[in-house]
Scaffold this active site. Structure first.
Site, PDB file in Angstrom:
ATOM      1  CB  VAL A   3      -0.924   0.029   1.238  1.00 20.65           C
ATOM      2  CG1 VAL A   3      -1.744   1.321   1.247  1.00 20.65           C
ATOM      3  CG2 VAL A   3      -1.852  -1.192   1.246  1.00 20.65           C
ATOM      4  CG  ASP A  55       9.989  10.716  -3.602  1.00 19.38           C
ATOM      5  OD1 ASP A  55       8.928  10.792  -4.248  1.00 19.38           O
ATOM      6  OD2 ASP A  55      10.705  11.705  -3.369  1.00 19.38           O
ATOM      7  CG  ASN A  67      -3.769   5.554  -0.919  1.00 17.02           C
ATOM      8  OD1 ASN A  67      -4.911   5.979  -1.044  1.00 17.02           O
ATOM      9  ND2 ASN A  67      -2.946   5.994   0.018  1.00 17.02           N
ATOM     10  CE1 TYR A 126      -6.333  14.072  -6.292  1.00 15.79           C
ATOM     11  CE2 TYR A 126      -8.555  14.482  -7.105  1.00 15.79           C
ATOM     12  CZ  TYR A 126      -7.683  13.773  -6.297  1.00 15.79           C
ATOM     13  OH  TYR A 126      -8.161  12.748  -5.514  1.00 15.79           O
ATOM     14  CE  LYS A 155      -6.462  10.728  -7.837  1.00 20.61           C
ATOM     15  NZ  LYS A 155      -5.767   9.540  -7.297  1.00 20.61           N
TER      16      LYS A 155
END
Length: 252
Positions: free
Chosen positions: A10, A60, A87, A155, A159
């Site tokens: 994750v 990173d 994520n 952003y 997405k």
């Protein structure tokens, strides 16, 4: 394989949705590699979960060598990978479209899109050659890919691109028994969304500011755990998990 023998990675596991998903996965038996830039936050996540069910690794997502080292460590430590939750993400400052700098744009693209692309490549290499073969990759999408907010070009664009990455990698993963899906999230209560309930709130499409309802990030963590627990002959391609009363469905 039972979940007790499965390994998950994750990214962005130190806070918010990443922490919630990590805990949900640990609670159903997964051993979770907790990935992020701040070791102290990863260690805090680890302490909240069952003992011995996690490994903290700093990395990173904007640096290819750091990502490569992460997956080398996963393979060297566990010899396999069953679930990857891409994520980690960020947004740019909410400024007028024409004032968004190239550096701000590229920072969001590098973190939200190129990072998951590279992680997915490394996961493919491990998953296709392991026994039992295959695995599952879950991407953190957003309802911004359906209805953007004002001043969110970087952003929102990433997405939208994540949805394309999800579909393309799901198709390319078929021959290796790799299932890829995404969870589109709306208003989970995390540090990133604190501005929704503080001060004047967040800008609406008509230019007004208002507070918006949020939901517990645990709801997203539980959704990720559900997706991760499916047999590989079943896949959730997209799932929307959102605050029920947030201004998304409708015209207001």
């Amino acid at each position: 394989m039972s979940e007790a023998n499965k390994i998950a990675v994750v990214t962005g596991a130190g806070t918010g949705v990443g922490r919630a998903a990590s805990l949900a996965l640990m609670n159903i038996g997964f051993t979770v590699v907790l990935v992020g830039r701040r070791l102290d936050m990863l260690e805090e996540t680890a302490k909240l979960g069952p003992a011995g069910k996690s490994l903290c690794v700093t990395a990173d997502m904007t640096k290819p060598d750091s990502i490569a080292a992460l997956f080398d460590k996963v393979k060297a430590t566990y010899g396999r990978l069953d679930v990857l939750f891409n994520n980690a993400g960020m947004g740019a400052p909410p400024v007028n479209f024409e004032d968004l700098s190239l550096e701000q744009w590229q920072a969001v693209v590098n973190t939200n899109l190129t990072g998951p692309f590279l992680c997915t490549q490394h996961a493919f290499r491990i998953m296709k050659d392991q026994s039992p073969r295959g695995g599952r990759i879950i991407n953190n999408g957003s309802i911004s890919a359906h209805a953007p907010r004002p001043f969110s070009a970087a952003y929102t664009s990433t997405k939208h691109a994540i949805t394309g990455l999800t579909k393309a990698s799901n198709l390319d993963g078929r021959m290796y028994d790799i299932a890829v899906g995404q969870v589109d999230i709306g208003n989970a209560a995390t540090p990133m969304t604190d501005r929704m309930v503080a001060g004047p709130g967040v800008m609406q499409p008509d230019g007004t500011m208002k507070h918006e309802p949020r939901m517990d990030a645990k709801a997203v963590g539980d959704a990720v755990a559900y997706m991760a627990g499916l047999p590989l002959d079943a896949n959730v391609l997209t799932m929307t998990v959102m605050a029920t009363k947030m201004p998304f469905v409708g015209r207001g």
